[in-house]
Design an enzyme around this catalytic site. Structure first.
Site, PDB file in Angstrom:
ATOM      1  N   ARG A  26     -44.125  16.861  46.499  1.00 31.70           N
ATOM      2  CA  ARG A  26     -44.277  18.269  46.316  1.00 31.70           C
ATOM      3  C   ARG A  26     -45.304  18.805  45.426  1.00 31.70           C
ATOM      4  NH1 ARG A  26     -39.435  16.883  48.246  1.00 31.70           N
ATOM      5  NH2 ARG A  26     -38.009  18.310  49.137  1.00 31.70           N
ATOM      6  N   GLY A  93     -40.446  10.400  55.895  1.00 34.02           N
ATOM      7  CA  GLY A  93     -39.940  11.661  56.521  1.00 34.02           C
ATOM      8  C   GLY A  93     -40.228  12.698  55.523  1.00 34.02           C
ATOM      9  N   ASP A 314     -29.389   9.598  49.602  1.00 34.26           N
ATOM     10  CA  ASP A 314     -30.110   8.254  49.397  1.00 34.26           C
ATOM     11  C   ASP A 314     -29.342   7.282  48.769  1.00 34.26           C
ATOM     12  OD1 ASP A 314     -31.967   9.483  50.966  1.00 34.26           O
ATOM     13  OD2 ASP A 314     -33.182  10.095  48.984  1.00 34.26           O
TER      14      ASP A 314
HETATM   15  C1  S3P Z   1     -35.827  14.236  50.583  1.00 29.85           C
HETATM   16  C2  S3P Z   1     -34.738  14.646  51.367  1.00 29.85           C
HETATM   17  C3  S3P Z   1     -33.724  13.792  51.990  1.00 29.85           C
HETATM   18  C4  S3P Z   1     -33.699  12.189  51.424  1.00 29.85           C
HETATM   19  C5  S3P Z   1     -34.981  11.869  51.182  1.00 29.85           C
HETATM   20  C6  S3P Z   1     -35.956  12.818  50.627  1.00 29.85           C
HETATM   21  C7  S3P Z   1     -37.057  14.978  50.027  1.00 29.85           C
HETATM   22  O1  S3P Z   1     -33.843  13.927  53.446  1.00 29.85           O
HETATM   23  O2  S3P Z   1     -32.991  11.596  52.127  1.00 29.85           O
HETATM   24  O3  S3P Z   1     -35.422  10.439  50.840  1.00 29.85           O
HETATM   25  O4  S3P Z   1     -37.812  14.676  49.341  1.00 29.85           O
HETATM   26  O5  S3P Z   1     -36.646  16.291  50.765  1.00 29.85           O
HETATM   27  P1  S3P Z   1     -33.339  15.077  54.245  1.00 29.85           P
HETATM   28  O6  S3P Z   1     -33.795  16.308  53.854  1.00 29.85           O
HETATM   29  O7  S3P Z   1     -33.779  14.810  55.669  1.00 29.85           O
HETATM   30  O8  S3P Z   1     -31.759  14.981  54.007  1.00 29.85           O
END
Ligand code: S3P
Length: 435
Positions: A26, A93, A314
């Site tokens: 971010r 992700g 996590d």
């Molecule tokens: C994250 C949100 C989570 C988490 C990932 C990091 C983030 O995923 O599992 O490791 O930085 O916004 P989700 O938002 O898909 O649950």
């Protein structure tokens, strides 16, 4: 390559935990769209974060490193330049979903890809709300990678009720909303991490947020900032559990992020009887931080409810390990989201727990683990990790309580979030070896 984790006689010492992954992504993205030069200290230098950094460079942002800090020359919300090549987000992700929101408001097309694991993960969850806002975004068959984004005439704010508890989806919507004149309101059923909200506020956005509701009103620029990233609570979690389950341990972790939407694991471990002291409270920007002291403890079982899940999503793999050495049956309700992470973490952990000879079973939507208590020693085995960093680190910690040692397959995956894990672990007394 394999990681060998051997029985440890106890962990001692003090370490500073590297920067938080969620906040690092971010910070880089917000700095790139601010109006000027931001400085970021303690950025997490993991593969995931470096992939986001490289993508921003490919999009025309100049980022340099001096004396350990990163300097990012922001170009405003719509100042990115088209990349000649597809943007590659590796295993992340967070990187791909947050950047999809931002790329939806640019005046050029983008193609976004990732590694084998990311290519299997669901993207419909961002395609659906972003399309509703007017974005032109599509995936390949079944809404998987590569993602293709083409310019849109008009992006509108949205009133959106979240279908899954996901900070990544919420953040993709918030980044896209920066391109709209109208307001965005997001309602969540369960609370997910609020780092984007805090970072937007820090950069001067017109944002308000409470536990389950976020409103972003029209904001025309971000002012550049000095950002210090707190230590990653999720990385700390491995050493917190390591110290609790290994006899004769006493460790201190410095400057760990204490955002309330991230530390449910800490609260659970304390409820289980964990000897954890939180002190030296301060804050880095809008994010709370503190030091932690952790000592060996006798743990009781835990009960994780569906409301707890987004906060410790996590940390579930390492909480399964803590529960294996606790007294009694631990239960985890509605943890299906685990199947959509870097691997199917429920399956990966069930496989490993079976090899650990720890009884575990699914009772409807409740996963149960029968703890064997503090004196239990694991048999020798090879843990498959499905190239998932958190699975690899969880079994590495379990190995500290083994009869002699356990082997962990593909430990390279650990570099996606915590490249310093093996060396920092050794500093504390973990018996780790690469073979
Ligand atoms: C994250 C949100 C989570 C988490 C990932 C990091 C983030 O995923 O599992 O490791 O930085 O916004 P989700 O938002 O898909 O649950």
């Amino acid at each position: 390559m394999k990681l060998i984790s051997k029985f440890s006689k106890g962990l001692h010492g003090e370490i500073k935990i590297p920067g938080d992954k969620s906040i690092s992504h971010r910070a880089l993205i917000c700095a790139s769209i601010s109006d000027g030069i931001s400085r970021i200290s303690n950025l997490q230098e993991s593969e995931d974060v470096i992939n986001t950094l490289n993508s921003l460079k490919q999009l025309g942002i100049s980022i340099s490193k001096e004396n350990g800090s990163y300097f990012v020359e922001g170009k405003g919300f719509k100042g990115l330049k088209q990349s000649e090549n597809p943007l590659y987000f590796g295993n992340s992700g967070t990187g791909i979903r947050l950047m999809s929101g931002l790329l939806s408001i640019q005046s050029f097309s983008s193609s976004l890809t990732g590694d084998e694991s990311l290519s299997k993960r669901p993207m419909k969850r961002i395609i659906e709300p972003l399309s509703k806002m007017g974005a032109n975004i599509s995936g390949s068959r079944e809404d998987k990678l590569p993602l293709r984004i083409t310019p849109s005439e008009n992006i509108n704010g949205i009133n959106y009720e979240m279908k899954v508890a996901s900070a990544q989806v919420k953040s993709a919507i918030l980044f896209a909303s920066l391109g709209s004149q109208s307001n965005t309101k997001i309602i969540e059923q369960s609370i997910s991490r609020d780092h984007t909200e805090r970072m937007f506020e820090y950069f001067g956005a017109n944002i308000s947020y409470s536990e389950k509701e976020t409103t972003l009103k029209n904001t025309d620029k971000f002012s550049p900032q000095n950002i210090q990233i707190p230590g990653d609570f999720s990385s700390s979690a491995f050493f917190i559990v390591a110290a609790l389950i290994s006899k004769n341990s006493n460790i201190t972790l410095r400057e760990v992020g204490m955002n309330p939407s991230r530390i449910a694991l800490l609260n659970k471990l304390v409820e289980m009887g964990g000897n954890i002291r939180v002190f030296n409270h301060s804050s880095f920007g809008k994010e709370p931080v503190a030091d932690l002291n952790i000592k060996s403890s006798i743990l009781n079982s835990c009960e994780v409810t569906s409301d707890d899940v987004p906060n410790l999503i996590d940390e579930l793999p390492i909480l399964f390990i803590a529960s294996s050495f606790a007294e009694g049956i631990s239960s985890f309700k509605e943890i299906d989201e685990l199947k959509h992470k870097e691997s199917d973490r429920l399956k990966a952990m069930q496989d490993g727990l079976n090899k650990m000879k720890i009884k575990n079973f699914l009772d409807g939507n409740v996963f149960c683990i029968e703890g064997m208590g503090k004196n239990y020693k694991l048999p020798n085995f090879l843990a498959e990790t499905y190239y998932d960093h958190r699975i690899a680190m969880s079994f590495a910690i379990a190995g500290l309580n083994s009869n002699s040692s356990i082997e962990i397959a593909s430990p390279e995956s650990i570099n996606t979030s915590f490249p310093e894990f093996i060396n920092l672990g050794k500093t504390l007394g973990c018996n780790f070896e690469i073979s």
